[in-house]
Motif scaffolding. Structure first.
Motif, mmCIF file in Angstrom:
data_model
loop_
_atom_site.group_PDB
_atom_site.id
_atom_site.type_symbol
_atom_site.label_atom_id
_atom_site.label_comp_id
_atom_site.label_asym_id
_atom_site.label_seq_id
_atom_site.Cartn_x
_atom_site.Cartn_y
_atom_site.Cartn_z
ATOM 1 N N ARG A 387 0.509 -1.418 0.022
ATOM 2 C CA ARG A 387 0.011 0.445 -0.006
ATOM 3 C C ARG A 387 0.617 1.324 -0.213
ATOM 4 N N PHE A 388 1.807 1.149 0.586
ATOM 5 C CA PHE A 388 2.747 2.605 0.765
ATOM 6 C C PHE A 388 3.763 2.382 -0.906
ATOM 7 N N MET A 389 4.103 1.697 -1.056
ATOM 8 C CA MET A 389 4.913 1.642 -2.223
ATOM 9 C C MET A 389 4.311 2.396 -3.636
ATOM 10 N N LEU A 390 5.203 3.719 -3.995
ATOM 11 C CA LEU A 390 4.516 4.157 -5.203
ATOM 12 C C LEU A 390 4.623 2.947 -6.166
ATOM 13 N N PRO A 391 3.423 3.384 -7.396
ATOM 14 C CA PRO A 391 3.365 2.642 -8.756
ATOM 15 C C PRO A 391 4.806 2.966 -9.448
ATOM 16 N N TYR A 392 6.105 4.151 -9.026
ATOM 17 C CA TYR A 392 6.843 3.518 -10.518
ATOM 18 C C TYR A 392 8.452 3.654 -9.636
ATOM 19 N N TRP A 393 8.279 3.123 -8.266
ATOM 20 C CA TRP A 393 8.348 1.604 -8.213
ATOM 21 C C TRP A 393 9.045 0.110 -8.202
ATOM 22 N N ASN A 394 9.914 -0.130 -9.267
ATOM 23 C CA ASN A 394 9.551 -1.596 -9.414
ATOM 24 C C ASN A 394 10.316 -2.490 -9.117
ATOM 25 N N PRO A 395 9.579 -3.347 -7.558
ATOM 26 C CA PRO A 395 10.098 -4.778 -6.834
ATOM 27 C C PRO A 395 11.649 -5.027 -7.966
ATOM 28 N N TYR A 396 10.962 -5.160 -8.715
ATOM 29 C CA TYR A 396 12.202 -6.204 -10.107
ATOM 30 C C TYR A 396 12.815 -5.800 -11.143
ATOM 31 N N ASN A 397 13.933 -6.161 -11.309
ATOM 32 C CA ASN A 397 14.455 -5.261 -11.962
ATOM 33 C C ASN A 397 14.065 -6.296 -13.985
ATOM 34 N N ALA A 398 14.743 -5.293 -14.927
ATOM 35 C CA ALA A 398 14.028 -6.164 -16.357
ATOM 36 C C ALA A 398 14.746 -7.663 -16.506
ATOM 37 N N ASP A 399 15.414 -8.254 -16.461
ATOM 38 C CA ASP A 399 16.061 -9.293 -15.976
ATOM 39 C C ASP A 399 15.370 -9.985 -14.851
ATOM 40 N N GLY A 400 13.748 -9.565 -14.009
ATOM 41 C CA GLY A 400 13.919 -10.461 -13.452
ATOM 42 C C GLY A 400 14.373 -10.683 -11.471
ATOM 43 N N SER A 401 15.579 -10.659 -11.441
ATOM 44 C CA SER A 401 15.799 -9.738 -10.337
ATOM 45 C C SER A 401 15.995 -9.016 -9.181
ATOM 46 N N LEU A 402 15.997 -8.960 -8.400
ATOM 47 C CA LEU A 402 14.959 -8.377 -7.166
ATOM 48 C C LEU A 402 15.858 -6.725 -7.098
ATOM 49 N N ALA A 403 15.453 -5.719 -7.353
ATOM 50 C CA ALA A 403 15.774 -4.015 -7.140
ATOM 51 C C ALA A 403 16.298 -3.973 -5.856
ATOM 52 N N SER A 404 17.737 -4.103 -5.337
ATOM 53 C CA SER A 404 18.209 -3.751 -4.600
ATOM 54 C C SER A 404 18.744 -2.643 -4.444
ATOM 55 N N GLU A 405 19.148 -2.530 -2.971
ATOM 56 C CA GLU A 405 19.825 -1.321 -2.075
ATOM 57 C C GLU A 405 21.271 -1.289 -2.810
ATOM 58 N N ASN A 406 21.149 -2.768 -2.152
ATOM 59 C CA ASN A 406 23.314 -3.437 -2.707
ATOM 60 C C ASN A 406 23.533 -2.456 -4.241
ATOM 61 N N ASN A 407 22.879 -2.685 -5.436
ATOM 62 C CA ASN A 407 23.452 -2.940 -6.879
ATOM 63 C C ASN A 407 22.732 -1.027 -6.502
ATOM 64 N N GLY A 408 21.820 -0.200 -6.261
ATOM 65 C CA GLY A 408 21.240 0.855 -7.043
ATOM 66 C C GLY A 408 20.632 0.539 -7.596
ATOM 67 N N THR A 409 19.974 -0.465 -7.894
ATOM 68 C CA THR A 409 18.566 -0.784 -8.896
ATOM 69 C C THR A 409 17.188 -0.405 -7.496
ATOM 70 N N TRP A 410 17.413 -0.050 -6.934
ATOM 71 C CA TRP A 410 16.093 0.253 -6.218
ATOM 72 C C TRP A 410 16.138 1.669 -6.060
ATOM 73 N N LYS A 411 14.846 1.950 -6.499
ATOM 74 C CA LYS A 411 14.435 3.529 -6.346
ATOM 75 C C LYS A 411 13.244 3.845 -5.680
ATOM 76 N N GLY A 412 12.620 3.425 -4.847
ATOM 77 C CA GLY A 412 12.467 3.812 -3.664
ATOM 78 C C GLY A 412 13.041 4.384 -2.372
ATOM 79 N N ILE A 413 11.901 4.922 -1.372
ATOM 80 C CA ILE A 413 12.613 5.321 -0.143
ATOM 81 C C ILE A 413 12.900 3.932 0.311
#
Length: 980
Positions: A387-413
């Motif tokens: 419910r909190f996550m914004l719709p333009y924050w995608n939890p997955y990368n284009a290749d299906g892997s998780l968007a991560s804070e480790n590699n900067g692919t997670w863009k959300g707060i």
């Protein structure tokens, strides 16, 4: 002379049959088969009535019996587990073939009650029974899901869609404020917890009896104030040979309802941000390329489910056994939610001699569980985070892997909640053993002494990890383990004596003693400092950050008596008494006494109604009596000190609680009036009226910290009332050779009222829940500010004052009792079944009405400025006040939401709980295989349709607040059942 002799011999030979006939020389032959599968029955006893003349069938089910005497006589056919038959024969009969019907029909007429069974129609109490066919094929880990809407007065709410979570039970309303309100659950004579429901395979259950009034529950005394649910596991039924049954189910689960998902998509979110001024520095050309529905990312719409069960059962005159094993595996619809169970059961009875029968009921189970976080409004929890996550924050990368804070692919707060769960797994395991051994001794005719010893043991472990490679852990991991052991020992000794006088009067007396000893212990330790993901365990940590242990115990000692009287199957009377001692009370108040009286008039057997053919049954029932409740923390009556104090790094002790040695039993006095009718041998109607009053309520009473340093203290205070009506109707609308149409329906109404509080106090505000205890009102009634809408001129929020005037100021002093409760006064269910030859169609609906819940999720979604940096409901974009003249219920932006009755929602619902289509193969086809005795294939859906006005994802909420709840799932399964 020789000629005369030959004529004499010929005459004598010709008259031998006449002589034999005159002396009783005719025979009857035949073939005996089972009506269930047309298989020959070996060892069936055929006896000429009134004599000792008889035979048994051979290996092919054939018999030949020479009848003594010339007149007509009666042959009795009997076999254990089958219904006995009697047939009249004479010299012209010759051949008599018989089909014996299974005793299962008789089993349906037997109702399991406290410490025994009773024939249906001879019970003075209010008892409802749910049979095996309602539970054994339901695609759920526990039987509890299948009971919703099945019987009036029993409330079953699936408070969570988590596969391992049990439903919440309640019988005839709430009887207490802070003490336990759940029924007592008994499995094969041993008390169990609802937390163990998922360890019991539904396919192993023969029947469930719901005991609702004093006459049926008071003999359980100590823990029966909230009703009793008696669960009976299966016994052997197959007579001529062992019956092997194999069941398999395969299916998937998905959200039961997503129609109320109101979170903004990307275009809506961008428009909203521009309108409220949150667009500074954002590249909407880039953000508009991503549009994620977080509901689809968090919940799986194809979560697999599979189940396998194998059982073998048989019954002879000396041995009865039922052995089963099963495997159940279900993925929950939410992230990181799984349930897997392996279970075995052995029920066996051996008739060791004519006076001794011994047996055991033993169940073992092993479970592996992973549970999704629910109930907390936390960003890292997928259910609330969706419910909190914004719709333009995608939890997955284009290749299906998780968007991560480790590699900067997670863009959300904050954290990606799906990544957080993957890096912080928690696994649970549970080992369960529930076993009883018993012996029935019959030293005298009609006297049975039953001794039983039960062991309920559970070993539970949990393993928690937080991986050091996860960026927010700053290369320092964490690992935790917890373990707990629970042992509950139960011993029961009863003596039952039956006595009849002149065929008119029959008596049954039960005298018993019971003891319960419960204890549990556990500990938890958490270490930190792990540096490698694969070595994130307890031993690889550098320091312990948390450690704790806990242990508890309680015991009961009980003595009880029950007497039953039957006069000509016309008048039935019951009396019961029980005294219990509980370790949870002081020595001067430890014992409690409980009693009940019941009366039933079988009015149909009166002379003036015996010839009324359309009335096939008529009974009037009356009962009154008391039962008790002692569900409070095990040691709270004691004055205790605690040793977990830290004084400048020195261990110390401090007074933790003052205790209350005057604490005693909470007691409920219940009265019931019932009417049972059978019409046209097709329909049954049951109506019950009840009135219950609870006194000496166990309540955690608030007090000044200045008195003992505690904010609350357990005391016996006040009184409460519940009264209501229950109606159940079922019948065959059409009953033909090849076609049957059955309809059933039930409903109940309950009204709760608080009659008295403590120390003359008339009201007490439970400030954190929006509730208030007020004399004259329900204990579950809301106490809130009343929202009056929006001023169309300026967009201000409006409320009503306590006096009903309009105001723009939100004040605590303006709260009032709303008349709305979070317990449904109205509830019920209805269903229908069509059977045509081997095809059947059944549907079961359940419903609740006038039940209200505070929708805390909506408060966050429509915060109107408090949580606007996270996603919000579409209603804030389309329905909030924007210009003078707007008519709406959402004020202008920056007027923050308040927890008033605007978010108090009606959770009334109607749900298609189960729909099943099945086909049973005909016996003519199965016989050709010379192997299969029965075969059935079915398709079913669970929670297929839900009609509700509630705006959350699931209207089934057991508490007064709906907050980040794991919603119910819709299930589709294919099932196969074969017997051989």
């Amino acid at each position: 002379m020789r000629k005369s002799i030959l004529l004499f011999v010929l005459f004598a030979l010709l008259n031998i049959p006449l002589m034999l006939f005159a002396q009783g020389g005719y025979k009857v032959t035949g073939h005996v088969v089972s009506a269930e599968d047309n298989e020959p029955m070996i060892g069936v006893s055929i006896l000429q009535k009134g004599t000792t003349n008889g035979v048994i069938t051979d290996i092919n089910g054939n018999y030949t019996l020479e009848i003594k005497g010339t007149a007509s006589t009666t042959l009795s056919f009997s076999y254990i587990g089958m219904q006995s038959q009697q047939h009249e024969v004479n010299a012209r009969t010759g051949t008599l073939n018989v089909r014996l019907v299974s005793d299962a029909a008789l089993i349906d007429e037997v109702v399991v009650v406290a410490y025994g069974t009773r024939k249906k129609g001879t019970i003075a109490g209010a008892v409802a029974t749910v049979k095996a066919e309602k539970m054994e094929n339901v695609p759920a880990a526990g039987f509890d899901q299948s009971l919703q809407g099945q019987t009036p007065g029993l409330s079953v709410i699936s408070n969570s869609g988590e596969p391992s979570k049990a439903a919440v039970f309640q019988i005839r309303g709430t009887n207490s404020i802070n003490s336990g309100t759940a029924p007592l659950f008994i499995l094969d004579g041993v008390p169990i917890s609802s937390a163990d429901f998922n360890t019991i395979s539904p396919g192993d259950i023969e029947s469930i009896s719901v005991l609702k009034d004093a006459s049926s529950t008071s003999i359980y005394g100590a823990r029966a104030a909230n009703g009793v649910v008696v669960i009976t596991s299966k016994r052997g039924l197959a007579m001529d040979k062992a019956k092997v049954t194999l069941r398999g189910q395969w299916g998937f689960s998905q959200l039961a309802s997503d129609d109320n998902w109101m979170m903004m998509n990307t275009p809506e979110r961008i428009q909203f941000e521009k309108e409220i001024g949150l667009d500074a520095g954002k590249d909407y050309n880039l953000l508009s390329r991503t549009d994620v529905n977080w509901l689809d990312k968090v919940f799986n719409d194809r979560a697999p489910l599979q189940s396998y069960e194998l059982s073998v059962n048989r019954a002879t005159d000396r041995l009865n056994y039922y052995v089963s094993g099963g495997f159940y595996d279900q993925d929950g619809i939410a992230q990181s939610s799984t349930f897997r169970r392996y279970n075995m059961r052995t029920n066996a009875e051996v008739k060791a001699s004519n006076w001794l029968k011994i047996g055991t009921n033993t169940m073992m189970a092993y479970e592996e569980v992973s549970q999704a976080e629910e109930g907390d409004m936390a960003l890292f929890s997928p259910i609330s985070g969706s419910r909190f996550m914004l719709p333009y924050w995608n939890p997955y990368n284009a290749d299906g892997s998780l968007a991560s804070e480790n590699n900067g692919t997670w863009k959300g707060i904050g954290q990606n909640p799906i990544e957080w769960m993957a890096n912080n797994p928690v696994k649970h395991e549970k080992y369960k053993l529930l076993s009883t051994v018993f012996a029935d001794v019959t030293p005298l005719k009609n006297l049975t002494i039953h001794a039983q010893f039960g062991v309920d043991y559970a070993h539970s472990t949990s393993f928690m990890q937080s991986y050091p490679s996860y960026l927010i852990n700053n290369k320092s991991g964490r690992a935790g383990r917890s373990t707990s052991d629970m042992l509950n020992l139960t011993e029961t000794l009863t003596a039952n004596y039956r006595w009849a006088l002149n065929d008119d009067h029959s008596f049954n007396f039960l005298l018993g003693q019971e003891g319960v000893d419960y204890r549990s212990a556990g500990f938890q330790v958490v270490t930190r400092g792990q540096t490698i993901d694969r070595l994130t365990n307890i031993a690889s940590g550098t320091r312990a950050s948390s450690w704790q242990d806990a242990s508890t115990a309680y015991s009961y000692l009980s003595l009880f008596f029950r007497g039953e009287y039957n006069y000509k199957d016309l008048y039935y009377a019951e009396v019961a008494a029980r005294t219990d001692a509980s370790s949870r009370f002081g020595k001067d108040h430890r014992w409690g006494a409980f009693w009940s009286l019941g009366f039933m008039w079988n009015i149909k057997n009166e002379v003036f109604l015996k010839d009324v053919e359309w009335l096939t049954n008529a009974q009037i029932k009356l009962s009154t009596g008391t039962s008790g409740n002692s569900t409070i923390p095990d040691y709270d009556h004691l004055a205790l000190v605690s040793g977990n104090a830290n004084y400048y790094d020195q261990a110390g002790i401090y007074p933790m609680q003052s205790g209350n040695e005057d604490l005693g039993w909470e007691q409920t006095w219940a009265n019931n009036v019932g009417l049972s009718l059978g019409l046209f041998n097709r329909a049954n109607v049951n109506i019950d009226f009840y009135h219950k009053k609870t006194t000496n309520i166990l309540m955690s009473v608030p007090q000044s910290y200045a008195v003992t340093g505690e904010g609350n203290r357990w005391e016996n205070i006040g009184a409460m009332m519940n009264r209501g009506i229950e109606v159940a109707i079922d019948g065959d609308i059409i009953r033909m050779n090849d076609f049957t149409w059955n309809l059933s329906a039930n409903f109940s109404y309950n009204k709760n009222k608080l009659l008295e509080l403590y120390n003359g106090v008339e009201e007490y505000v439970n400030s954190t829940t929006g509730l208030k205890y007020m004399v004259g009102h329900s204990v579950t009634e809301y106490f809130l500010n009343r929202y009056a809408g929006v001023n169309p001129a300026n967009g201000d929020a409006l409320w009503y004052t306590a006096d009903g005037e309009l105001t723009t100021e939100f004040r605590e002093d303006d709260k009032v009792m709303t008349g709305k409760t979070y317990e449904s006064p109205w509830a019920g269910g209805f269903g229908t079944t069509f059977i045509w030859k081997g095809i059947s169609l059944s549907a079961q609906f359940s419903w609740m009405a006038k039940r209200y819940v505070m929708n805390n999720d909506r408060f966050f979604e429509e915060s109107n400025g408090i949580y606007s940096t996270y996603n919000q409901s579409k209603r804030l974009l389309y329905n909030r006040w924007k210009k003078p003249g707007d008519i709406t219920d959402i004020p202008r932006y920056d007027v923050p939401a308040q927890l008033d009755d605007r978010f108090l929602e009606n959770t009334s619902f109607l749900r298609l709980k189960n729909l099943t289509v099945a086909y049973s193969l005909p016996q003519s086809l199965l016989k050709k295989s010379n192997f299969f005795a029965a075969a059935r294939v079915y398709l079913q859906g669970q929670n297929l349709l839900t009609w509700t006005g509630f705006t959350g994802l699931d209207p089934e909420v057991a508490t007064n607040v709906y907050r980040a709840q794991y919603p119910a799932s819709r299930q589709f399964t294919l099932g196969v059942e074969v017997s051989f």
